[in-house]
Design an enzyme around this catalytic site. Structure first.
Site, short mmCIF file in Angstrom:
data_model
loop_
_atom_site.label_atom_id
_atom_site.label_comp_id
_atom_site.label_asym_id
_atom_site.label_seq_id
_atom_site.Cartn_x
_atom_site.Cartn_y
_atom_site.Cartn_z
CG ASP A 45 31.19 -38.92 -8.93
OD1 ASP A 45 32.42 -38.97 -9.11
OD2 ASP A 45 30.67 -38.83 -7.80
NE ARG A 64 25.25 -44.74 -14.87
CZ ARG A 64 25.85 -45.35 -15.89
NH1 ARG A 64 27.12 -45.04 -16.17
NH2 ARG A 64 25.23 -46.27 -16.59
CE1 TYR A 69 31.74 -28.69 -11.19
CE2 TYR A 69 33.10 -26.92 -10.32
CZ TYR A 69 32.06 -27.34 -11.11
OH TYR A 69 31.32 -26.43 -11.84
CE1 TYR A 106 29.05 -27.94 -5.37
CE2 TYR A 106 29.68 -27.91 -7.68
CZ TYR A 106 28.70 -28.00 -6.71
OH TYR A 106 27.39 -28.17 -7.09
#
Length: 601
Positions: A157, A152, A519, A516
């Site tokens: 995310d 992370r 996303y 994408y």
């Protein structure tokens, strides 16, 4: 005790030829007549190790997660302790669920509350490295013990795969929040930025050095740079300069063997894959070197809202016809939401035109009158400011907020949400828009954001980097958000957005229906839940949506660079196992040399 933990040991400090940074408890007294021979020194060193070890035992016991009786946590901690002295000196970088700091740390940069809800999976431990060697050791230990790693940088995310999991294998999170150094070099128009720094911090530090340089990167200021660039990284200057990934010059990563590599040592194939191929597949991003681009001292921004009652449908239909053809200096996105008609309780749909123009208000008005008069932009709608100030404006901050808020490094807005994405090649007709409005008015807090393409985006080849979405008018981001943590509430809102997504199929790209990767949407499919390698055919279902034909090249590079598929998650790039006639697994290795592919076995 802290003095001994922070110090180099007496023997190693002399071995590497550097002085002790803190006083040693073992001092040579020159008044003693005894000669300090090599034999005596050796015995002294051994005694120093023994005494130090005995002094460390109580502290290590109190810091270790061994009391948890969790074999995964215990074995991982023991491996880390064995392989890096720094961990025992810095116990506050390793956390298990038994530690009171664990949950606040896990939640600290989670953008989507849905991913830290009680029903979401939690890691076995969190490591917050302050040095590259901590990450190298974590990779080596995780590979040795068969533990998955999730990495992370900023916590954005959309499905939380950087800190949670819907797969079965146990996992550990490496949180890069403490690695956020930024080194701006105006002379060669570049900046090195560590993966844990946010986009907002990056912008602020660049503007500190120069008012006429910027970075073509994200709109949301709390994005972690590491994961942002690896997915493509679009922003308000994309029509002028392309994506953040288009402007990446170099990178430092740690591979599955714990090696630190840069562009030269990783090779051009891997560097290509990192720029838009999605996070968590090839290695751990340590830092990026990004190109600085020129920006004017004064830019212009505006927000113009139009409701259905003010002709929003016809204006939006016109926007679709011109958005990708406007001057490259002009970026106008549309934010679509719901609200009440003033002085009533009746709901309506509102469209807000949120824009950045790389120039002054006079030239902007000339362009708008010629290309998009339907919006009715007035001079009083526009505000001139610095590029750094425009970052806050585009992100939705009030104009009274100082730019120093960019250094906070935290998400400004948190909620539970589900998102999806689409790309559009042909304008959606007015009747199609009316179908969207009908569905919007059935949901509590729906949101769509339409981002224009064209300009530089259309002049870059689809295969230049893994991000292939170039020849489109605009991208759609669908969102629904809520504040109730109950799973039944989540299911209701997720069902709504899936139905809207199904409705939109007739108006967006097909074969594949593009999406994408930043996303991330697990509705598109995922790797085998048990952690086994996923077939190329299965992974192609979502892989081609994210990467189109570039997916094939990504799989080949992954197979060469990480043949054991160590770096994996729900939608990571799979490897290609190749069977010989004897049934033995063979990995096809390749590299590009002077434009030709060379095959090795």
């Amino acid at each position: 005790m802290s003095q001994y933990l922070l110090d180099y040991d007496i023997c190693n400090s002399s071995r590497y030829g550097h002085q002790r940074s803190t006083p040693s408890p073992y001092k040579y007294d020159p008044s003693h007549s005894q000669t300090f021979t090599n034999h005596t020194r050796t015995q002294t060193c051994k005694m120093a190790y023994i005494i130090r070890f005995l002094m460390l035992i109580p502290l290590l016991a109190s810091l270790s997660p061994f009391c948890s009786s969790n074999p995964i946590q215990d074995s991982f901690y023991q491996c880390l302790s064995t392989n890096t002295n720094s961990l025992t000196r810095l116990p506050n970088i390793f956390f298990t669920p038994n530690n009171t700091a664990f949950t606040p740390l896990l939640n600290s940069t989670a953008q989507n509350l849905r991913c830290i809800a009680p029903y979401a999976a939690k890691p076995e431990a969190i490591l917050t490295p302050i040095h590259e060697t901590h990450i190298q050791t974590a990779v080596i230990c995780a590979k040795k013990l068969g533990i998955q790693l999730r990495v992370r940088s900023g916590g954005h995310d959309y499905e939380g795969v950087s800190y949670t999991s819907v797969m079965d294998p146990p996992y550990v999170v490496i949180d890069l929040a403490k690695l956020r150094g930024i080194n701006v070099n105006i002379e060669d128009s570049s900046v090195w930025v560590e993966a844990g720094a946010t986009v907002g911090e990056l912008y602020y530090r660049v503007a500190e050095k120069s008012k006429i340089h910027g970075v073509p990167s994200g709109l949301c200021t709390s994005l972690g740079v590491g994961g942002h660039i690896v997915g493509g990284a679009y922003g308000s200057m994309m029509r002028k300069y392309g994506l953040g990934a288009d402007n990446a010059l170099d990178a430092k990563i740690i591979d599955a063997n714990g090696q630190i590599l840069d562009r030269k040592t990783m090779g051009e194939d891997v560097f290509w894959a990192l720029r838009g191929g999605g996070g968590g597949s090839f290695g751990i991003i340590l830092s990026w070197k990004l190109k600085l681009v020129p920006v004017p001292e004064t830019v212009t921004v505006f927000n113009v809202g139009r409701t259905l009652e003010q002709g929003a449908t016809k204006i939006l239909y016109k926007w679709q016809q011109v958005a990708d053809k406007l001057d490259d200096d002009l970026f106008i996105r549309v934010i679509i939401s719901t609200g009440n008609i003033p002085n009533t309780t009746q709901r309506t749909v509102s469209t807000t035109y949120n824009a950045l123009f790389l120039g002054d208000v006079g030239r902007l008005q000339e362009i708008m009158k010629k290309s998009f008069p339907e919006l009715g932009l007035k001079k009083e709608d526009c505000f001139e400011m610095t590029w750094l100030e425009s970052v806050l404006f585009i992100a939705g901050y009030p104009r009274t907020v100082p730019t120093s808020v960019l250094l906070a490094g935290k998400p400004a807005f948190l909620n539970y949400f589900k998102a999806k994405s689409d790309f559009v090649k042909d304008p959606i007709p007015e009747e199609g828009l009316e179908g969207i409005w009908e569905r919007f008015l059935q949901e509590d807090s729906p949101l769509m954001i339409w981002n224009p393409y064209g300009g530089m985006m259309g002049r870059i080849s689809e295969s230049s980097i893994p991000f292939p979405h170039r020849n489109v008018i605009f991208k759609i981001q669908y969102l629904t958000n809520w504040m109730n943590p109950e799973k039944e509430v989540m299911n209701k809102h997720v069902d709504w957005i899936r139905k809207l997504y199904n409705y939109m199929a007739q108006y967006v790209t097909m074969f594949p229906r593009q999406a994408y990767v930043n996303y991330r949407d697990l509705d598109l499919g995922m790797n085998d839940k048990n952690g086994d390698d996923t077939s190329f055919v299965k992974a192609s279902y979502w892989g081609t949506k994210y990467f189109k034909d570039n997916f094939n090249r990504l799989v080949k590079i992954k197979t060469e660079f990480d043949p054991d598929n160590f770096f994996k998650h729900e939608q990571s790039i799979p490897v290609l196992p190749v069977k010989s006639k004897k049934g033995k697994k063979v990995i096809q290795r390749f590299k590009h040399k002077k434009g030709k592919k060379v095959i090795h076995h």
